[in-house]
Design an enzyme around this catalytic site. Structure first.
Site, mmCIF file in Angstrom:
data_model
loop_
_atom_site.group_PDB
_atom_site.id
_atom_site.type_symbol
_atom_site.label_atom_id
_atom_site.label_comp_id
_atom_site.label_asym_id
_atom_site.label_seq_id
_atom_site.Cartn_x
_atom_site.Cartn_y
_atom_site.Cartn_z
ATOM 1 N N ASP A 188 48.454 41.891 43.709
ATOM 2 C CA ASP A 188 47.383 42.098 42.739
ATOM 3 C C ASP A 188 47.722 43.354 41.941
ATOM 4 O O ASP A 188 47.791 44.450 42.493
ATOM 5 C CB ASP A 188 46.038 42.258 43.460
ATOM 6 C CG ASP A 188 44.860 42.022 42.526
ATOM 7 O OD1 ASP A 188 45.075 41.971 41.309
ATOM 8 O OD2 ASP A 188 43.729 41.896 43.029
ATOM 9 N N ASP B 238 47.625 38.485 36.609
ATOM 10 C CA ASP B 238 47.922 39.674 37.410
ATOM 11 C C ASP B 238 47.846 39.441 38.913
ATOM 12 O O ASP B 238 47.808 40.405 39.681
ATOM 13 C CB ASP B 238 46.962 40.799 37.030
ATOM 14 C CG ASP B 238 45.506 40.427 37.293
ATOM 15 O OD1 ASP B 238 45.213 39.230 37.438
ATOM 16 O OD2 ASP B 238 44.661 41.341 37.340
ATOM 17 N N GLU B 239 47.875 38.199 39.338
ATOM 18 C CA GLU B 239 47.650 37.930 40.766
ATOM 19 C C GLU B 239 48.426 36.684 41.174
ATOM 20 O O GLU B 239 48.472 35.699 40.448
ATOM 21 C CB GLU B 239 46.161 37.733 41.006
ATOM 22 C CG GLU B 239 45.753 37.586 42.450
ATOM 23 C CD GLU B 239 44.250 37.397 42.604
ATOM 24 O OE1 GLU B 239 43.795 37.284 43.762
ATOM 25 O OE2 GLU B 239 43.537 37.337 41.578
#
Length: 505
Positions: free
Chosen positions: A11, A105-106
């Site tokens: 993350d 973003d993950e």
């Protein structure tokens, strides 16, 4: 469940805000909020410095401004975020063929499938190397969680924030989960959490002690079974490399409610055009057209129409959306509109346009259409052109510009015929601020610069972040850095604990 912590969850830390801070030296270590800046805008991401003031994602922007009036408020630059995300995903795919992106973003990674990790030590080493490589390639930080399941890996990455690594050793899961709030578990939102609290269940340990039958009684069969399994730390979900796209959609929230029926129709036509462009960009077609309308009183209506086969024809989607709009009462005003396509496929059916025309003719025989019900194509295109033309001169806050004399900079603000620009780059010292007329011919919109300055490639340098210099702290030996490593890095970044800034060389 696995016997080794070989599921990795990454993350990126306050991704959008951290990218803006890395891009703008004057904002490093300061409160930054990224999101829609209109009266109905919401926060997309807040830097850790802004979170100290209680600003969080999904918060109304007006509330964020009250809590942090001195923060920098910026319009998202999704082109930059996607570019950085592609760099990060490339690093993940170098670890394993099984990478499951959840957002820009993950992502989850199956380290065992890539032969990258097989026990605690190798998993920790892989996670530390990944963090070092991300910092070297993008200038940003990410938090890594390692565990034997996806659920636990995600919980571990949350514990690791910001800029950390947490590994949950197999056999310790129940003890670790026990004292945690039930809200820690996936699928337990505010409503479910409140329902469990009224039943005297607030921790994961109490959830497990309640028993499966009691949870089924409280929450229903599917939810009860799933939560009981998670409370026992059971999660057998695999990492799936390709997540099937179920729908493609676009929507807009309007600063002021739209009351004019013709304007609503034009907006729906414009959204249909955007949706089809996105559909075609993904190489897809779809057979179910969906219209979403949120009215003045926040009531949300969804209408859909399923065609005989999949299409990516803008005329078909536009006409279907217009027909769906006919059945929606917009008298009191509309605050949000959306158009989507589901039932996706990678082929099209050629006769759908004729089908749509036939459908329209049948309806026309029952009632004469009005200008409000069937907006013409030309006005819709003209309205879209009118919106796009002045957009270049609106100078969104935070977006990149270039001046013929002063070079690259970014917009700090604009209004009353003036635009204020700070001239700096990701590799410079904080720059000077100047103000210009919004129609100054020497000022132009510009593309974002890379967050990390590249140096010329040399053939004898090894891969970035590899070799004996890589460490869990994320600082690879200078001699082991490749051409992707910055020649000069940002002097400071967001990400210190408690919202403070952490300086790095």
């Amino acid at each position: 469940m696995r016997t080794a912590p070989t599921i990795l969850h990454l993350d990126m830390d306050a991704f959008f805000a951290s990218a803006e801070q890395a891009s703008k030296p004057s904002l490093r270590g300061k409160a930054v909020v990224v999101g829609g800046l209109g009266p109905r805008g919401v926060v997309a991401t807040a830097s850790y410095e802004a979170r100290v003031f209680g600003v969080n994602s999904a918060m109304p922007m007006a509330q964020a401004r009250r809590r942090a009036p001195n923060a920098a408020y910026l319009v998202p630059r999704f082109g930059l975020y996607r570019e950085v995300s592609e760099q990060v995903m490339g690093l993940l795919r170098a670890l394993s063929p099984l990478v499951e992106p959840l957002s820009l973003d993950e992502a989850f990674v199956d380290l065992e499938a890539g032969g990258t990790a097989w026990d605690d030590a190798s998993a920790r080493l892989a996670g530390a190397k990944l963090r070092a490589d991300i910092r070297a390639v993008t200038g940003l930080t990410g938090s890594v969680g390692l565990a034997a399941s996806k659920m636990l890996a995600k919980i571990a990455s949350e514990q690791a924030k910001p800029d950390g690594l947490v590994l949950i050793e197999p056999g310790t899961e129940r003890a670790m989960l026990g004292p945690m709030s039930v809200r820690t578990l996936p699928g337990v939102g505010p409503a479910t959490g409140d329902h469990l609290r009224r039943a005297g269940i607030t921790t994961v340990e109490e959830l497990a002690e309640a028993g499966e039958d009691e949870l089924v009684r409280l929450l229903g069969k599917a939810h009860g079974h799933a939560l009981f399994a998670m409370a026992l730390a059971h999660d057998d979900r695999p990492v799936v490399a390709e997540r099937e796209t179920k729908s493609v959609s676009v929507e807009d929230t309007y600063d002021v409610d739209i009351h004019d029926r013709v304007r609503v129709g034009l907006e729906v036509a414009r959204l249909a055009d955007r949706c089809v462009r996105r559909l075609r960009g993904a190489g897809l077609s779809g057979r179910t057209i969906v219209l979403k309308v949120r009215r003045y009183d926040f009531s949300t209506l969804t209408r859909s129409e399923t065609l005989r086969g999949p299409t990516d024809d803008v005329g078909v989607v536009r006409e279907a959306a217009a027909r769906l709009l006919e059945g929606v009462d917009t008298t009191g005003g509309v605050r949000l509109l959306g158009v989507g396509v589901s039932g996706l496929a990678d082929y099209t059916q050629e006769d759908l346009f004729a089908q749509a025309q036939a459908h329209a003719e049948v309806q026309a025989s029952a009632a004469e259409p009005t200008a409000e019900e069937h907006p013409a194509d030309e006005p819709a295109e003209a309205a879209a052109a009118e919106e796009e033309a002045p957009a270049e001169r609106r100078w969104p806050s935070g977006h990149d510009v270039r001046h013929a004399e002063h070079g690259h900079g970014w917009v700090q603000g604009s209004g009353l015929g003036r635009v204020t620009v700070r001239f700096e780059t990701p590799y410079s010292e904080p720059g000077r601020v100047r103000t210009f007329r919004t129609d100054d011919p020497r000022l132009e919109p510009a593309d974002p610069l890379p967050l990390v300055e590249r140096r010329p490639e040399t053939a004898d340098e090894p891969a970035a972040g590899s070799g004996p210099g890589a460490s869990e702290a994320g600082a690879p030996d200078p001699g082991s850095q490749a051409s992707s490593v910055p020649a000069s890095r940002p002097k400071s970044r967001s990400g210190g604990g408690g919202g403070g800034a952490t300086s790095r060389p």
